[in-house]
Every structure is written in C-alpha cells, then in structure tokens.
Design a protein around this motif. Structure first.
Motif, PDB file in Angstrom:
ATOM      1  N   ALA A  85     -12.720   3.729  14.133  1.00 22.24           N
ATOM      2  CA  ALA A  85     -11.476   4.219  14.725  1.00 22.24           C
ATOM      3  C   ALA A  85     -10.793   5.225  13.805  1.00 22.24           C
ATOM      4  O   ALA A  85     -10.875   5.132  12.573  1.00 22.24           O
ATOM      5  N   HIS A  86     -10.117   6.199  14.418  1.00 23.29           N
ATOM      6  CA  HIS A  86      -9.335   7.160  13.633  1.00 23.29           C
ATOM      7  C   HIS A  86      -8.211   6.421  12.917  1.00 23.29           C
ATOM      8  O   HIS A  86      -7.517   5.592  13.511  1.00 23.29           O
ATOM      9  N   LEU A  87      -8.026   6.724  11.638  1.00 23.23           N
ATOM     10  CA  LEU A  87      -7.004   6.062  10.833  1.00 23.23           C
ATOM     11  C   LEU A  87      -5.958   7.069  10.377  1.00 23.23           C
ATOM     12  O   LEU A  87      -6.261   8.244  10.148  1.00 23.23           O
ATOM     13  N   ASN A  88      -4.732   6.576  10.221  1.00 21.96           N
ATOM     14  CA  ASN A  88      -3.617   7.404   9.770  1.00 21.96           C
ATOM     15  C   ASN A  88      -3.173   6.968   8.378  1.00 21.96           C
ATOM     16  O   ASN A  88      -3.309   5.796   8.010  1.00 21.96           O
ATOM     17  N   PRO A  89      -2.635   7.883   7.578  1.00 22.85           N
ATOM     18  CA  PRO A  89      -2.166   7.501   6.238  1.00 22.85           C
ATOM     19  C   PRO A  89      -1.175   6.341   6.310  1.00 22.85           C
ATOM     20  O   PRO A  89      -0.313   6.288   7.188  1.00 22.85           O
TER      21      PRO A  89
ATOM     22  N   CYS B 212      -4.613   5.043   1.182  1.00 24.39           N
ATOM     23  CA  CYS B 212      -4.813   4.007   2.194  1.00 24.39           C
ATOM     24  C   CYS B 212      -4.571   4.589   3.584  1.00 24.39           C
ATOM     25  O   CYS B 212      -3.731   5.473   3.762  1.00 24.39           O
ATOM     26  N   ARG B 213      -5.307   4.063   4.554  1.00 22.04           N
ATOM     27  CA  ARG B 213      -5.135   4.472   5.945  1.00 22.04           C
ATOM     28  C   ARG B 213      -5.249   3.239   6.838  1.00 22.04           C
ATOM     29  O   ARG B 213      -5.878   2.247   6.462  1.00 22.04           O
ATOM     30  N   ALA B 214      -4.649   3.305   8.030  1.00 22.21           N
ATOM     31  CA  ALA B 214      -4.694   2.163   8.940  1.00 22.21           C
ATOM     32  C   ALA B 214      -4.466   2.619  10.371  1.00 22.21           C
ATOM     33  O   ALA B 214      -3.983   3.727  10.623  1.00 22.21           O
ATOM     34  N   ASN B 215      -4.808   1.731  11.298  1.00 23.47           N
ATOM     35  CA  ASN B 215      -4.538   1.962  12.715  1.00 23.47           C
ATOM     36  C   ASN B 215      -4.417   0.605  13.393  1.00 23.47           C
ATOM     37  O   ASN B 215      -5.385  -0.162  13.438  1.00 23.47           O
ATOM     38  N   ASN B 216      -3.214   0.288  13.892  1.00 28.07           N
ATOM     39  CA  ASN B 216      -3.023  -0.929  14.678  1.00 28.07           C
ATOM     40  C   ASN B 216      -3.591  -0.705  16.075  1.00 28.07           C
ATOM     41  O   ASN B 216      -3.089   0.133  16.826  1.00 28.07           O
ATOM     42  N   LEU B 217      -4.633  -1.448  16.423  1.00 25.52           N
ATOM     43  CA  LEU B 217      -5.273  -1.299  17.728  1.00 25.52           C
ATOM     44  C   LEU B 217      -4.741  -2.295  18.754  1.00 25.52           C
ATOM     45  O   LEU B 217      -4.947  -2.125  19.957  1.00 25.52           O
TER      46      LEU B 217
ATOM     47  N   VAL C  83      -7.647  -1.663  11.984  1.00 28.51           N
ATOM     48  CA  VAL C  83      -8.630  -1.224  10.997  1.00 28.51           C
ATOM     49  C   VAL C  83      -7.879  -0.580   9.837  1.00 28.51           C
ATOM     50  O   VAL C  83      -6.901   0.155  10.044  1.00 28.51           O
ATOM     51  N   TRP C  84      -8.337  -0.832   8.610  1.00 26.17           N
ATOM     52  CA  TRP C  84      -7.702  -0.315   7.389  1.00 26.17           C
ATOM     53  C   TRP C  84      -8.788   0.112   6.424  1.00 26.17           C
ATOM     54  O   TRP C  84      -9.872  -0.489   6.398  1.00 26.17           O
ATOM     55  N   ASP C  85      -8.498   1.147   5.630  1.00 30.14           N
ATOM     56  CA  ASP C  85      -9.416   1.485   4.546  1.00 30.14           C
ATOM     57  C   ASP C  85      -8.640   1.959   3.332  1.00 30.14           C
ATOM     58  O   ASP C  85      -7.432   2.234   3.406  1.00 30.14           O
ATOM     59  N   SER C  86      -9.342   2.026   2.187  1.00 28.19           N
ATOM     60  CA  SER C  86      -8.683   2.421   0.950  1.00 28.19           C
ATOM     61  C   SER C  86      -9.703   2.870  -0.080  1.00 28.19           C
ATOM     62  O   SER C  86     -10.833   2.364  -0.125  1.00 28.19           O
ATOM     63  N   THR C  87      -9.267   3.804  -0.913  1.00 28.96           N
ATOM     64  CA  THR C  87     -10.019   4.136  -2.116  1.00 28.96           C
ATOM     65  C   THR C  87      -9.839   2.997  -3.122  1.00 28.96           C
ATOM     66  O   THR C  87      -8.966   2.135  -2.951  1.00 28.96           O
ATOM     67  N   PRO C  88     -10.651   2.950  -4.186  1.00 31.34           N
ATOM     68  CA  PRO C  88     -10.567   1.827  -5.135  1.00 31.34           C
ATOM     69  C   PRO C  88      -9.190   1.726  -5.803  1.00 31.34           C
ATOM     70  O   PRO C  88      -8.532   2.734  -6.069  1.00 31.34           O
ATOM     71  N   TYR C  89      -8.777   0.490  -6.071  1.00 35.18           N
ATOM     72  CA  TYR C  89      -7.539   0.271  -6.827  1.00 35.18           C
ATOM     73  C   TYR C  89      -7.485  -1.166  -7.314  1.00 35.18           C
ATOM     74  O   TYR C  89      -8.268  -2.025  -6.899  1.00 35.18           O
ATOM     75  N   GLU C  90      -6.509  -1.409  -8.193  1.00 34.41           N
ATOM     76  CA  GLU C  90      -6.254  -2.755  -8.699  1.00 34.41           C
ATOM     77  C   GLU C  90      -4.754  -3.000  -8.670  1.00 34.41           C
ATOM     78  O   GLU C  90      -3.965  -2.116  -8.982  1.00 34.41           O
ATOM     79  N   ARG C  91      -4.376  -4.219  -8.266  1.00 35.29           N
ATOM     80  CA  ARG C  91      -2.962  -4.584  -8.311  1.00 35.29           C
ATOM     81  C   ARG C  91      -2.804  -5.995  -8.857  1.00 35.29           C
ATOM     82  O   ARG C  91      -3.710  -6.829  -8.764  1.00 35.29           O
ATOM     83  N   ARG C  92      -1.624  -6.233  -9.413  1.00 34.48           N
ATOM     84  CA  ARG C  92      -1.316  -7.536  -9.980  1.00 34.48           C
ATOM     85  C   ARG C  92      -1.144  -8.587  -8.887  1.00 34.48           C
ATOM     86  O   ARG C  92      -0.925  -8.271  -7.718  1.00 34.48           O
ATOM     87  N   SER C  93      -1.187  -9.835  -9.320  1.00 32.15           N
ATOM     88  CA  SER C  93      -1.006 -10.942  -8.387  1.00 32.15           C
ATOM     89  C   SER C  93       0.442 -11.016  -7.912  1.00 32.15           C
ATOM     90  O   SER C  93       1.381 -10.767  -8.666  1.00 32.15           O
TER      91      SER C  93
END
Length: 233
Positions: free
Chosen positions: A132-136, A152-157, A167-177
């Motif tokens: 699916a097409h995703l938006n920022p 990050c990008r997403a699309n609420n279907l 659907v959601w996608d993202s480039t690599p990253y790390e975040r704290r708990s």
C-alpha cells in the motif's frame, strides 16, 4: 500481578505458544468460541490465535478484528463475493458483518479484536495490501531516540472508533525503553526488530506476529528497514 510484556502469537517457523491453551469465547456469541485461544484481554481489547478446520456461518460478527493468517487457506463468502486468503495475508472483519468461512485443515491465524466495537461501525471486510502507498508519519520523540531520527511512513487502511489497522515502515533506528503508548499487534512483513522488554529481549523476524500491550516497557532496535502490518488502539 504478572508483568506486562510482548507475546509471540505466531511465528514464521510455525511456532504458536498459545496452541496448548484451552479454547474460550471472546464474547457471548463468539462464532469462533470452540477454536479461539486468548493471550491477552481487558474490558475493551483482546489478542490471541484461532485454529480452525471446516465451515463457520456468521450472522452479524460481534467484534471488529484484524486477522493475520499463518497456516492454511481461508475462503470467505459474503454478498455473492468470494475472498481467499493464504499465509501472510491479513484482513479486518468489521463488527456486524455477515459471512461464511471455509477453513482448510489446521488453519491458524493471529488476531486482535475490539470486543466493544463502536455503534454504527459499517460492516465489511478490508484486505491489507502490504505494498500500500504510505505517507510520511512522525518518528519517535527526540527524548527517547538513540541516534538519528528515522524516516517513518504509514497508512491507516481501516479505522473504527479506537481501532486503527494499516501498514507502516521505517528506516533503521533505536529508541530507549518506555511504556508502550497503545495496545499493538504487529506482523512484520519485511526486516527484523529487537524489542527490549522488562523480562528480556524478543527478536521479531519477518513472518512473526507479536502483541505488545499498552504500558509494557519496550525499547526498539532495528538495524535494517522494517515494514509491518499493525493494529493499534
């Protein structure tokens, strides 16, 4: 009280820890009561797996739920139309939907359900398109990021009340708990992520479905591109 943590509902390798649990009804008129295993439930939302062989006729499905098929083939018939889904496919069945379901032997799917769906939810089925097409969309807050912000990008279907699926996608990253901001079922379609939890680490591979309850301590570490189906509330 047991610690909130992520649950592996079904793995790409066929592992489904809940398979040994007793079947239980999600609501009083649950059409899958004889085959549904519940891994998490509160007064509004629930997650688990269902195993089924055979035919089920449903009039006015009592909940809105997202399904991710891991094993077998499901053939839905509704209003003169037929929809067939296979392993790796996902769809949403909205509350109030009438349908017939034929499940091939030993079909197994993971699910996330709104057990008190909004009044007036439009019946129907929504198939999730993994391409699916995703938006920022907004990345995690700077305060919890370790390193550069991802794209990050997403699309609420599908959306009904507090339930959103897409659907959601993202480039690599790390975040704290931090405490997870919502209930979330995620099915990773591409990539791999390590969830650092209060009780250890879970590596989530492509083809795995996990559920993370709201407020569970959870850090995210991905070193590759990740794409997923999600259901959040």
């Amino acid at each position: 009280m047991s610690q909130l943590t992520a649950l592996l509902l079904a793995g790409a390798n066929g592992h489904a820890p809940l398979i040994a649990a007793s079947a239980d009804a999600l609501v009083a008129n649950d059409p899958f009561a004889a085959s549904r295993r519940i891994g998490y439930a509160d007064e509004r939302f629930a997650a688990g797996i269902t195993t089924l062989t055979g035919i089920v006729e449903v009039t006015g499905h009592p909940v809105s739920e997202m399904l991710v098929l891991h094993q077998g083939t499901l053939t839905f018939s509704r209003a003169g139309q037929t929809l067939q889904v296979g392993p790796g496919d996902s769809l949403v069945i909205a509350a109030g939907t009438d349908f017939s379901l034929q499940a091939s032997p030993d079909s197994l799917w993971a699910w996330f359900a709104d057990i008190q769906p909004e009044v007036g939810t439009a019946p129907g089925m929504t198939v999730l398109d993994r391409r699916a097409h995703l938006n920022p969309s907004s990345p995690p807050d700077d305060q919890i990021l370790i390193g550069p912000a991802p794209q990050c990008r997403a699309n609420n279907l599908f959306q009904a009340g507090a339930l959103r699926v897409g659907v959601w996608d993202s480039t690599p990253y790390e975040r704290r708990s931090r405490g997870h901001l919502c209930h979330e079922l995620m099915y990773v379609t591409e990539g791999e992520v390590t969830l650092r939890l209060g009780d250890g680490e879970r590596v989530v591979n492509a083809g795995d479905t996990v559920f993370v309850p709201k407020d569970a301590d959870c850090a995210w570490v991905s070193t590759v591109y990740v794409r997923k189906f999600y259901a959040v509330s």
